[in-house]
Scaffold this active site. Structure first.
Site, PDB file in Angstrom:
ATOM      1  N   ASN A   9       0.861  -1.186   0.000  1.00 42.79           N
ATOM      2  CA  ASN A   9       0.000   0.000   0.000  1.00 42.79           C
ATOM      3  C   ASN A   9       0.897   1.235   0.000  1.00 42.79           C
ATOM      4  O   ASN A   9       1.511   1.556   1.010  1.00 42.79           O
ATOM      5  CB  ASN A   9      -0.886  -0.034   1.259  1.00 42.79           C
ATOM      6  CG  ASN A   9      -1.688   1.235   1.430  1.00 42.79           C
ATOM      7  OD1 ASN A   9      -1.832   2.033   0.498  1.00 42.79           O
ATOM      8  ND2 ASN A   9      -2.224   1.435   2.629  1.00 42.79           N
ATOM      9  N   LYS A  11       0.064   4.258  -0.192  1.00 44.83           N
ATOM     10  CA  LYS A  11      -0.606   5.422   0.408  1.00 44.83           C
ATOM     11  C   LYS A  11      -0.433   6.655  -0.492  1.00 44.83           C
ATOM     12  O   LYS A  11      -0.379   6.521  -1.702  1.00 44.83           O
ATOM     13  CB  LYS A  11      -0.076   5.668   1.829  1.00 44.83           C
ATOM     14  CG  LYS A  11      -0.044   4.400   2.669  1.00 44.83           C
ATOM     15  CD  LYS A  11       0.190   4.671   4.131  1.00 44.83           C
ATOM     16  CE  LYS A  11       0.365   3.339   4.851  1.00 44.83           C
ATOM     17  NZ  LYS A  11       0.286   3.460   6.285  1.00 44.83           N
ATOM     18  N   HIS A  95      -9.327   0.859   5.190  1.00 46.19           N
ATOM     19  CA  HIS A  95      -8.015   1.083   5.832  1.00 46.19           C
ATOM     20  C   HIS A  95      -8.195   2.014   7.027  1.00 46.19           C
ATOM     21  O   HIS A  95      -8.996   2.951   6.985  1.00 46.19           O
ATOM     22  CB  HIS A  95      -7.035   1.687   4.827  1.00 46.19           C
ATOM     23  CG  HIS A  95      -5.633   1.681   5.327  1.00 46.19           C
ATOM     24  ND1 HIS A  95      -5.176   2.618   6.217  1.00 46.19           N
ATOM     25  CD2 HIS A  95      -4.594   0.838   5.090  1.00 46.19           C
ATOM     26  CE1 HIS A  95      -3.905   2.355   6.504  1.00 46.19           C
ATOM     27  NE2 HIS A  95      -3.525   1.279   5.831  1.00 46.19           N
ATOM     28  N   GLU A  97      -6.525   4.400   8.162  1.00 50.68           N
ATOM     29  CA  GLU A  97      -6.324   5.843   7.921  1.00 50.68           C
ATOM     30  C   GLU A  97      -7.593   6.458   7.339  1.00 50.68           C
ATOM     31  O   GLU A  97      -7.938   7.603   7.645  1.00 50.68           O
ATOM     32  CB  GLU A  97      -5.116   6.049   6.993  1.00 50.68           C
ATOM     33  CG  GLU A  97      -3.817   5.840   7.748  1.00 50.68           C
ATOM     34  CD  GLU A  97      -2.672   5.307   6.914  1.00 50.68           C
ATOM     35  OE1 GLU A  97      -2.728   5.390   5.677  1.00 50.68           O
ATOM     36  OE2 GLU A  97      -1.708   4.805   7.509  1.00 50.68           O
ATOM     37  N   GLU A 167      -5.149  -5.272  10.626  1.00 52.24           N
ATOM     38  CA  GLU A 167      -4.143  -4.221  10.794  1.00 52.24           C
ATOM     39  C   GLU A 167      -4.380  -3.480  12.110  1.00 52.24           C
ATOM     40  O   GLU A 167      -5.173  -2.523  12.149  1.00 52.24           O
ATOM     41  CB  GLU A 167      -4.239  -3.232   9.627  1.00 52.24           C
ATOM     42  CG  GLU A 167      -3.955  -3.858   8.283  1.00 52.24           C
ATOM     43  CD  GLU A 167      -3.372  -2.833   7.323  1.00 52.24           C
ATOM     44  OE1 GLU A 167      -2.265  -3.072   6.838  1.00 52.24           O
ATOM     45  OE2 GLU A 167      -4.011  -1.791   7.108  1.00 52.24           O
ATOM     46  N   GLY A 173       2.602   2.042  10.696  1.00 55.96           N
ATOM     47  CA  GLY A 173       3.518   3.162  10.533  1.00 55.96           C
ATOM     48  C   GLY A 173       4.228   3.572  11.806  1.00 55.96           C
ATOM     49  O   GLY A 173       4.844   4.628  11.864  1.00 55.96           O
ATOM     50  N   SER A 213       3.632  -2.373  10.233  1.00 56.07           N
ATOM     51  CA  SER A 213       5.097  -2.368  10.366  1.00 56.07           C
ATOM     52  C   SER A 213       5.739  -3.704   9.984  1.00 56.07           C
ATOM     53  O   SER A 213       6.673  -4.157  10.645  1.00 56.07           O
ATOM     54  CB  SER A 213       5.511  -1.932  11.778  1.00 56.07           C
ATOM     55  OG  SER A 213       5.052  -0.604  12.022  1.00 56.07           O
TER      56      SER A 213
END
Ligand code: PEP
Length: 253
Positions: A9, A11, A95, A97, A167, A173, A213
């Protein structure tokens, strides 16, 4: 037998030249199908260009999002039909985010998932708990809620086009990774929920990826867990070297 899938991904990263270079490097090294499925999800604006780069190779293409209506007055949005039309076989939905920063509710994610299946896409549905939810012992409840809401209107006839990604938000991240025990436990829980929602055949056939990560040095351990069927990789997918090292680690898992 579930084939391992390693998905990158990107992003909101990469300029045009960088995107082409990154995708070209992967195609060079992973041009033909190996033991692991490989996918990349560049930003929308590069999809057309990258579709041409990966065409004919074993590298599959995903969008990072898609709207829940096929067309209309939705300024700034991109439909699942458009994503399919540009050459993507896949879309990542839900996701964290998008859930945390961009207003994707459980209900909206469910509508997007339904629309993506209607457009013929394969879907990676992301679910995951925050640090606070884990500390409050709510992980399984949150995962169940997000999974079932995402699949609210998805019937068993299309669910062979579903991949779930676990996730944990606290691991995305941050450099923190779930332990193999934490990942395996969440994946086993999600697989049980798929059996309850559909049946045991669907549960056994559905791939569940881990994301948060993932790096070359932890990928093999994570993917050696019986219910971990691959990885959704953010930061480490932005370098061909580290992404290819994760693919390599997955190939031996
Ligand atoms: C992600 O964006 O899905 C992700 C897992 O990011 P990272 O690998 O950087 O934690």
């Amino acid at each position: 037998m579930r084939r391992i899938l390693v998905a990158g991904n990107w992003k909101m990263n990469t300029g045009r030249a960088e995107a082409i270079e990154l995708a070209s490097g992967l195609v060079e090294q992973h041009g033909t199908a190996g033991p692991v499925d490989v996918m990349i999800a560049p930003p929308f604006v590069w999809l057309d260009t990258i579709a041409a780069v990966v065409r004919g190779s074993a590298v599959q293409l995903a969008a990072q999002n898609a709207w829940c209506e096929p067309s209309g007055a939705f300024t700034g949005e991109v439909s699942a039909e458009m994503v399919a039309g540009v050459g993507c076989g896949w879309v990542i939905l839900g996701h964290s985010e998008r859930r945390q920063l961009l207003g994707d509710t459980d209900e909206l994610v469910g509508r997007k998932v339904t629309a993506a299946f209607s457009a013929g896409l394969e879907v990676i549905l992301c679910v995951g708990e925050t640090r606070e939810q884990r500390e409050a012992d709510e992980t399984d409840v949150v995962l169940t809620r997000q999974l079932l809401a995402g699949l609210e209107s998805v019937d068993a006839g299309v669910v062979d086009r579903l991949v779930v990604a676990y996730e944990p938000v606290w691991a995305i991240g941050t450099g923190l990774t779930a332990t193999t025990v934490q990942a395996e436990s969440a994946h086993a829980h999600l697989r049980n929920q798929l059996a309850v929602r559909y049946n045991s055949n669907v549960a056994e056939a559905t791939r569940i990826l881990y994301g948060g990560s993932v790096k070359p040095d932890n990928a093999a351990d994570l993917m050696s867990q019986p219910n971990v069927d691959g990885a959704l990789v953010g930061g480490a997918s932005l370098s061909a070297e580290s992404f290819l090292a994760i693919i390599e680690a997955a190939s031996g898992a």
